[in-house]
Design a protein around this motif. Structure first.
Motif, PDB file in Angstrom:
ATOM      1  N   ASP A 115      -2.388 -18.792 -13.680  1.00 55.23           N
ATOM      2  CA  ASP A 115      -1.624 -19.866 -14.315  1.00 55.23           C
ATOM      3  C   ASP A 115      -2.493 -21.103 -14.477  1.00 55.23           C
ATOM      4  O   ASP A 115      -1.994 -22.232 -14.446  1.00 55.23           O
ATOM      5  CB  ASP A 115      -0.346 -20.198 -13.530  1.00 55.23           C
ATOM      6  CG  ASP A 115       0.665 -20.940 -14.396  1.00 55.23           C
ATOM      7  OD1 ASP A 115       0.469 -20.998 -15.628  1.00 55.23           O
ATOM      8  OD2 ASP A 115       1.632 -21.478 -13.840  1.00 55.23           O
ATOM      9  N   LYS A 152       4.313 -26.171 -12.135  1.00 56.93           N
ATOM     10  CA  LYS A 152       5.651 -25.582 -12.150  1.00 56.93           C
ATOM     11  C   LYS A 152       5.531 -24.073 -12.201  1.00 56.93           C
ATOM     12  O   LYS A 152       4.802 -23.589 -13.059  1.00 56.93           O
ATOM     13  CB  LYS A 152       6.424 -26.109 -13.359  1.00 56.93           C
ATOM     14  CG  LYS A 152       6.714 -27.575 -13.193  1.00 56.93           C
ATOM     15  CD  LYS A 152       7.634 -28.069 -14.268  1.00 56.93           C
ATOM     16  CE  LYS A 152       8.004 -29.522 -13.962  1.00 56.93           C
ATOM     17  NZ  LYS A 152       8.817 -30.111 -15.010  1.00 56.93           N
ATOM     18  N   HIS A 209      -5.181 -29.755 -18.172  1.00 52.97           N
ATOM     19  CA  HIS A 209      -4.701 -30.975 -18.830  1.00 52.97           C
ATOM     20  C   HIS A 209      -5.816 -32.002 -18.689  1.00 52.97           C
ATOM     21  O   HIS A 209      -6.487 -32.033 -17.645  1.00 52.97           O
ATOM     22  CB  HIS A 209      -3.447 -31.517 -18.132  1.00 52.97           C
ATOM     23  CG  HIS A 209      -2.239 -30.637 -18.276  1.00 52.97           C
ATOM     24  ND1 HIS A 209      -1.397 -30.686 -19.362  1.00 52.97           N
ATOM     25  CD2 HIS A 209      -1.728 -29.686 -17.458  1.00 52.97           C
ATOM     26  CE1 HIS A 209      -0.420 -29.795 -19.207  1.00 52.97           C
ATOM     27  NE2 HIS A 209      -0.601 -29.174 -18.061  1.00 52.97           N
ATOM     28  N   GLY A 257       0.481 -28.538 -13.982  1.00 55.23           N
ATOM     29  CA  GLY A 257      -0.552 -27.522 -14.211  1.00 55.23           C
ATOM     30  C   GLY A 257      -1.730 -27.753 -13.287  1.00 55.23           C
ATOM     31  O   GLY A 257      -2.147 -28.889 -13.089  1.00 55.23           O
TER      32      GLY A 257
END
Ligand code: DOR
Ligand code: ZN
Length: 335
Positions: free
Chosen positions: A237, A209, A241, A254
């Motif tokens: 960014d 996102k 995860h 992510g």
């Protein structure tokens, strides 16, 4: 052919805490000389105690490698005493609209709630970093937020505002309309479109996102980076995860890029005959915009060919298992 970058910077990244931080932070610190560390933890980094504890963890994992963590605070209404105490310890305050992305539930519900804080930040010269999306239709979220950027930029005309991880041509255009707007862009948004995520078989490792948009958006962002646009900075960014949170129903947002971002950027810029622009995009623009002076680190790349690892611990990187033309062959750090 070999190529060098001086003190590359990642102006937007996620380290997490605990075991994940210990896994990913040294990977960034190996090839970058500094980075802007995001505060969206649970609970968020939003007071001096959280900042102390988090900064200690981050420095323990990175400083032996010559890496300066530029810490951020999670936006909430702050008092002037709090901001005065913290201003020299942070590079900026990160504003998340409530619920917009990972661990942003405690984000801002109404801009009026933080109007006084924004005014104080403007006076104290503390930059504002923004995740600029609305809750609208997913492809329109960034464009719908642009009017908020405009209001912020004109209302707080001395406040430095960084539009984080921009994904659209419209955001790029806005960058040129206000002196106090700046932007970061990720590796994936220079390379992929929505088709790479969901146009064929679903690729959860490219899902983030804001989501990647149309070819014309990707092409405009890439042209701006290659130019290089003086107000555009590299911010990966990079958002790790664990594999089971990505390869599942309800996949977390992510893309994990930090350990391979520079090699892929060198390949991308070389392909477009724009290697001369990469130093500005990955370091010099950020130094000028933020006025930072990162540790000296020289990173050397060679086009000897490499393969992106399948995994780092339990985290799958972007383009896992694919070949790249450039590898990092040397890192000289002045400690
Ligand atoms: O895809 C994303 N992941 N976007 C964000 O804004 C946050 C990040 C995360 O923390 O995982
Ligand atoms: Zn982020």
């Amino acid at each position: 052919m070999s190529f060098q970058l001086n003190s590359p910077l990642d102006m937007h990244l996620h380290f997490r805490e605990g075991a994940m931080l210990d896994l990913v932070a040294p990977l960034s610190a190996h090839s970058f000389s500094g980075g802007v560390v995001m505060p969206n933890l649970v609970p968020p980094v939003d007071d001096v105690h959280r900042l102390d504890a988090y900064e200690r963890q981050v420095r323990a994992a990175t400083s032996p490698l010559g890496f300066e963590p530029y810490m951020t605070l999670f936006m909430r209404p702050y008092t002037s005493e709090e901001l005065s105490e913290l201003r020299d310890r942070i590079i900026g305050v990160k504003l998340y609209p409530a619920g917009i992305t990972t661990h942003s539930d405690q984000g801002v519900k109404n801009m009026d709630d933080v109007a006084d804080t924004l005014r104080m930040m403007e006076e104290m010269e503390i930059p504002l970093l923004v995740h600029g999306e609305t809750q609208g239709f997913v492809l329109d979220r960034e464009v719908e937020f642009l009017s908020t950027y405009e209001q912020l930029a004109s209302r707080y005309s001395k406040l430095k505002i960084v539009m984080e991880h921009i994904t659209t041509l419209d955001a790029l255009r806005l960058l040129d309309r206000y002196d106090n707007l700046y932007a970061t862009v990720t590796l994936q948004h220079l390379m992929i479109t929505l088709d790479d995520i969901a146009g064929g078989l679903m690729n959860p490792h490219l899902f983030c996102k804001p989501i990647a948009k149309r070819p014309e958006d990707r092409d405009a962002l890439l042209s701006a980076a290659l130019a290089p646009h003086p107000k555009l900075m590299f911010g990966s960014d990079s958002a790790p995860h664990p594999r089971d949170k990505k390869e599942c129903c309800g996949c977390a947002a992510g893309v994990f890029t930090a350990p391979v971002a520079l090699q892929i950027l060198v390949e991308l810029f070389a392909k477009h005959n724009a290697l001369d622009a990469l130093q500005a995009f990955t370091s010099d623009n950020a130094r000028r915009i933020y006025g930072v002076n990162p540790p000296k680190k020289v990173v050397e790349f060679d086009n000897c060919g490499d393969v992106i690892p399948e995994r780092y611990g339990d985290v799958i990187p972007i383009f896992a298992g694919q070949s790249t033309s450039y590898a990092i062959t040397r890192v000289d750090t002045e400690l």
